[in-house]
Design a protein around this motif. Structure first.
Motif, PDB file in Angstrom:
ATOM      1  N   GLY A   1       0.781  -1.226   0.000  1.00  0.00           N
ATOM      2  CA  GLY A   1       0.000   0.000   0.000  1.00  0.00           C
ATOM      3  C   GLY A   1       0.808   1.268   0.000  1.00  0.00           C
ATOM      4  N   MET A   2       2.091   1.189   0.356  1.00  0.00           N
ATOM      5  CA  MET A   2       2.906   2.399   0.384  1.00  0.00           C
ATOM      6  C   MET A   2       3.097   2.984  -1.004  1.00  0.00           C
ATOM      7  SD  MET A   2       6.689   3.043   2.069  1.00  0.00           S
ATOM      8  CE  MET A   2       6.226   2.120   3.519  1.00  0.00           C
ATOM      9  N   GLY A   3       3.032   2.133  -2.039  1.00  0.00           N
ATOM     10  CA  GLY A   3       3.199   2.608  -3.407  1.00  0.00           C
ATOM     11  C   GLY A   3       1.947   3.225  -4.003  1.00  0.00           C
ATOM     12  N   CYS A   4       0.829   3.186  -3.278  1.00  0.00           N
ATOM     13  CA  CYS A   4      -0.416   3.754  -3.811  1.00  0.00           C
ATOM     14  C   CYS A   4      -0.249   5.245  -4.100  1.00  0.00           C
ATOM     15  CB  CYS A   4      -1.549   3.545  -2.819  1.00  0.00           C
ATOM     16  SG  CYS A   4      -2.093   1.836  -2.678  1.00  0.00           S
ATOM     17  N   GLY A   5      -0.687   5.650  -5.288  1.00  0.00           N
ATOM     18  CA  GLY A   5      -0.585   7.049  -5.676  1.00  0.00           C
ATOM     19  C   GLY A   5       0.715   7.408  -6.360  1.00  0.00           C
ATOM     20  N   ALA A   6       1.682   6.490  -6.414  1.00  0.00           N
ATOM     21  CA  ALA A   6       2.948   6.771  -7.099  1.00  0.00           C
ATOM     22  C   ALA A   6       2.717   6.889  -8.600  1.00  0.00           C
ATOM     23  CB  ALA A   6       3.968   5.664  -6.809  1.00  0.00           C
ATOM     24  N   CYS A   7       3.524   7.713  -9.254  1.00  0.00           N
ATOM     25  CA  CYS A   7       3.396   7.925 -10.700  1.00  0.00           C
ATOM     26  C   CYS A   7       4.583   7.305 -11.427  1.00  0.00           C
ATOM     27  CB  CYS A   7       3.326   9.421 -11.010  1.00  0.00           C
ATOM     28  SG  CYS A   7       1.829  10.212 -10.361  1.00  0.00           S
ATOM     29  N   TYR A   8       4.313   6.730 -12.586  1.00  0.00           N
ATOM     30  CA  TYR A   8       5.347   6.088 -13.396  1.00  0.00           C
ATOM     31  C   TYR A   8       5.191   6.494 -14.857  1.00  0.00           C
ATOM     32  CZ  TYR A   8       6.370   3.009  -9.467  1.00  0.00           C
ATOM     33  OH  TYR A   8       6.729   2.529  -8.242  1.00  0.00           O
TER      34      TYR A   8
ATOM     35  N   HIS B   1     -16.427   6.070  12.389  1.00  0.00           N
ATOM     36  CA  HIS B   1     -17.521   6.096  13.361  1.00  0.00           C
ATOM     37  C   HIS B   1     -17.149   7.067  14.480  1.00  0.00           C
ATOM     38  CE1 HIS B   1     -21.141   4.552  15.288  1.00  0.00           C
ATOM     39  NE2 HIS B   1     -20.460   4.473  16.421  1.00  0.00           N
ATOM     40  N   LYS B   2     -17.614   8.285  14.355  1.00  0.00           N
ATOM     41  CA  LYS B   2     -17.312   9.320  15.333  1.00  0.00           C
ATOM     42  C   LYS B   2     -18.048   9.013  16.641  1.00  0.00           C
ATOM     43  CE  LYS B   2     -16.996  14.360  15.248  1.00  0.00           C
ATOM     44  NZ  LYS B   2     -17.373  15.583  14.505  1.00  0.00           N
ATOM     45  N   PRO B   3     -17.425   9.166  17.809  1.00  0.00           N
ATOM     46  CA  PRO B   3     -16.065   9.670  18.049  1.00  0.00           C
ATOM     47  C   PRO B   3     -15.054   8.567  18.311  1.00  0.00           C
ATOM     48  CG  PRO B   3     -17.283   9.690  20.088  1.00  0.00           C
ATOM     49  CD  PRO B   3     -18.186   9.062  19.063  1.00  0.00           C
ATOM     50  N   TYR B   4     -15.385   7.306  17.963  1.00  0.00           N
ATOM     51  CA  TYR B   4     -14.545   6.182  18.388  1.00  0.00           C
ATOM     52  C   TYR B   4     -13.539   5.716  17.347  1.00  0.00           C
ATOM     53  CZ  TYR B   4     -18.509   6.006  21.587  1.00  0.00           C
ATOM     54  OH  TYR B   4     -19.488   6.339  22.483  1.00  0.00           O
ATOM     55  N   TYR B   5     -13.793   6.003  16.084  1.00  0.00           N
ATOM     56  CA  TYR B   5     -12.945   5.429  15.035  1.00  0.00           C
ATOM     57  C   TYR B   5     -12.876   6.392  13.854  1.00  0.00           C
ATOM     58  CZ  TYR B   5     -11.469   2.307  11.237  1.00  0.00           C
ATOM     59  OH  TYR B   5     -10.814   1.748  10.174  1.00  0.00           O
ATOM     60  N   LEU B   6     -11.660   6.605  13.359  1.00  0.00           N
ATOM     61  CA  LEU B   6     -11.447   7.503  12.216  1.00  0.00           C
ATOM     62  C   LEU B   6     -10.557   6.817  11.199  1.00  0.00           C
ATOM     63  CD1 LEU B   6     -11.495  10.306  10.773  1.00  0.00           C
ATOM     64  CD2 LEU B   6      -9.512  10.923  12.175  1.00  0.00           C
ATOM     65  N   ALA B   7     -10.989   6.802   9.945  1.00  0.00           N
ATOM     66  CA  ALA B   7     -10.170   6.308   8.830  1.00  0.00           C
ATOM     67  C   ALA B   7     -10.115   7.397   7.769  1.00  0.00           C
ATOM     68  CB  ALA B   7     -10.755   5.025   8.255  1.00  0.00           C
ATOM     69  N   ILE B   8      -8.938   7.624   7.207  1.00  0.00           N
ATOM     70  CA  ILE B   8      -8.767   8.670   6.197  1.00  0.00           C
ATOM     71  C   ILE B   8      -7.930   8.142   5.043  1.00  0.00           C
ATOM     72  CG2 ILE B   8      -8.898  10.573   7.865  1.00  0.00           C
ATOM     73  CD1 ILE B   8      -5.832  10.776   7.756  1.00  0.00           C
ATOM     74  N   LYS B   9      -8.062   8.808   3.896  1.00  0.00           N
ATOM     75  CA  LYS B   9      -7.185   8.522   2.762  1.00  0.00           C
ATOM     76  C   LYS B   9      -6.675   9.843   2.210  1.00  0.00           C
ATOM     77  CE  LYS B   9     -10.722   6.687   0.538  1.00  0.00           C
ATOM     78  NZ  LYS B   9     -11.655   6.093  -0.470  1.00  0.00           N
ATOM     79  N   PHE B  10      -5.452   9.831   1.689  1.00  0.00           N
ATOM     80  CA  PHE B  10      -4.841  11.024   1.109  1.00  0.00           C
ATOM     81  C   PHE B  10      -4.997  10.988  -0.409  1.00  0.00           C
ATOM     82  CE2 PHE B  10      -2.640  10.379   5.117  1.00  0.00           C
ATOM     83  CZ  PHE B  10      -2.663  11.660   5.666  1.00  0.00           C
ATOM     84  N   LEU B  11      -5.374  12.120  -0.970  1.00  0.00           N
ATOM     85  CA  LEU B  11      -5.571  12.254  -2.410  1.00  0.00           C
ATOM     86  C   LEU B  11      -4.660  13.342  -2.947  1.00  0.00           C
ATOM     87  CD1 LEU B  11      -9.483  12.320  -2.281  1.00  0.00           C
ATOM     88  CD2 LEU B  11      -8.045  10.310  -2.672  1.00  0.00           C
ATOM     89  N   TYR B  12      -4.195  13.177  -4.172  1.00  0.00           N
ATOM     90  CA  TYR B  12      -3.321  14.143  -4.851  1.00  0.00           C
ATOM     91  C   TYR B  12      -2.008  14.352  -4.084  1.00  0.00           C
ATOM     92  CZ  TYR B  12      -7.412  15.035  -7.683  1.00  0.00           C
ATOM     93  OH  TYR B  12      -8.489  14.883  -8.517  1.00  0.00           O
ATOM     94  N   GLN B  13      -1.385  13.227  -3.737  1.00  0.00           N
ATOM     95  CA  GLN B  13      -0.067  13.240  -3.107  1.00  0.00           C
ATOM     96  C   GLN B  13       0.975  13.460  -4.204  1.00  0.00           C
ATOM     97  OE1 GLN B  13       0.680   9.679  -0.853  1.00  0.00           O
ATOM     98  NE2 GLN B  13       2.882   9.816  -1.208  1.00  0.00           N
ATOM     99  N   GLY B  14       1.635  14.607  -4.196  1.00  0.00           N
ATOM    100  CA  GLY B  14       2.522  14.972  -5.297  1.00  0.00           C
ATOM    101  C   GLY B  14       3.960  14.551  -5.097  1.00  0.00           C
ATOM    102  N   GLY B  15       4.794  14.895  -6.065  1.00  0.00           N
ATOM    103  CA  GLY B  15       6.221  14.604  -6.010  1.00  0.00           C
ATOM    104  C   GLY B  15       6.520  13.122  -6.182  1.00  0.00           C
TER     105      GLY B  15
END
Length: 264
Positions: free
Chosen positions: A68-75, A154-168
């Motif tokens: 999953g660390m490679g997610c969003g990488a550009c080639y 599920h606020k306030p007990y659980y938070l999941a996030i994803k990052f979009l448009y990670q550049g460089g």
């Protein structure tokens, strides 16, 4: 704060890949149907993958997906069939995992046909699998880094996030969160899968983040996002960090270490 810098150093050293900007030789196939379920794939982007990549997306083998660390990488990927393919190839965003080790990439049909000479796209698609060479390149967006609260939070007990448009040319190796008013301790988030990070230790009120970003061999930094999520954050909502990540790795590709000459 000593624990924080120990944490940072551990992730920097465990995620370094000194040769991922060198040319690699492999094969590529393409999706036979660019179905909506294939857009987000194992990275968890959902249909936002189509928006981020403009349709130029791909699945990659475990060595590139990297849990999953490679997610969003550009080639940049170009095929080596001189009778059908152009010399520039195509640029893709990694959005999925490919478990078939016959090819390093499975490209969207749009990306695969973009490697072809004018008028040769359908002919190239019919071949199905082609020899390629590829290298990692910076992702370039005219957008800030965005954070989406995942639908099953599920606020306030659980938070999941994803990052979009990670550049460089960057990998996000760690994420830490804290209440924006600095009450409470820093808490680390864990990678749930793909590009999704989560925690059951959710601060009250607005939230700030420190994102650990690696952009090359022994080269990393922490990025403070002071206004990451408002106190009334909602599932499915996308929040603008106001920050653009543009870090680019600076080291050269040494043939003795990477086995390939630099991209010409």
């Amino acid at each position: 704060m000593a624990w924080f810098f120990t944490f940072l150093l551990f992730f920097l050293l465990s995620s370094v890949n000194a040769c991922d900007r060198c040319i690699s030789q492999s094969k590529a196939a393409h999706y036979y149907e660019d179905a909506p379920t294939s857009y987000g794939g194992a990275c968890g982007y959902g249909n936002l993958a189509l928006e981020m990549s403009r349709g130029y997306f791909a699945a990659a083998v475990p060595s590139l997906y990297r849990q999953g660390m490679g997610c969003g990488a550009c080639y940049q990927v170009r095929c080596k069939n001189a009778t059908l393919c152009n010399t520039m190839g195509t640029k893709i965003v990694l959005t999925d995992h490919n478990s078939d080790n016959r090819t390093d990439f499975v490209l969207s049909k749009k990306a695969f046909s973009a490697m072809a000479l004018n008028g040769k796209g359908q002919e190239l698609l019919k071949i199905g699998i082609v020899d390629i060479e590829y290298k990692r390149i910076p992702c370039e967006y005219n957008k800030n880094l965005l954070i989406q609260v995942v639908e099953w939070s599920h606020k306030p007990y659980y938070l999941a996030i994803k990052f979009l448009y990670q550049g460089g040319q960057t990998d996000i190796t760690a994420v830490n969160l804290r209440a924006q008013d600095d009450s409470g301790d820093w808490q680390y988030m864990k990678r749930n899968y793909g590009a999704i990070w989560d925690t059951n230790k959710v601060p009250e009120g607005a939230i700030k983040l420190v994102v650990i970003v690696v952009s090359g061999y022994k080269n990393g930094r922490g990025i403070m996002i002071n206004y990451a999520l408002p106190a009334d954050w909602k599932n499915g909502e996308i929040y603008d960090t106001g920050i653009q990540i543009k870090d680019i790795a600076t080291e050269a590709c040494n043939p003795w270490r990477c086995g390939e000459e630099p991209w010409k």
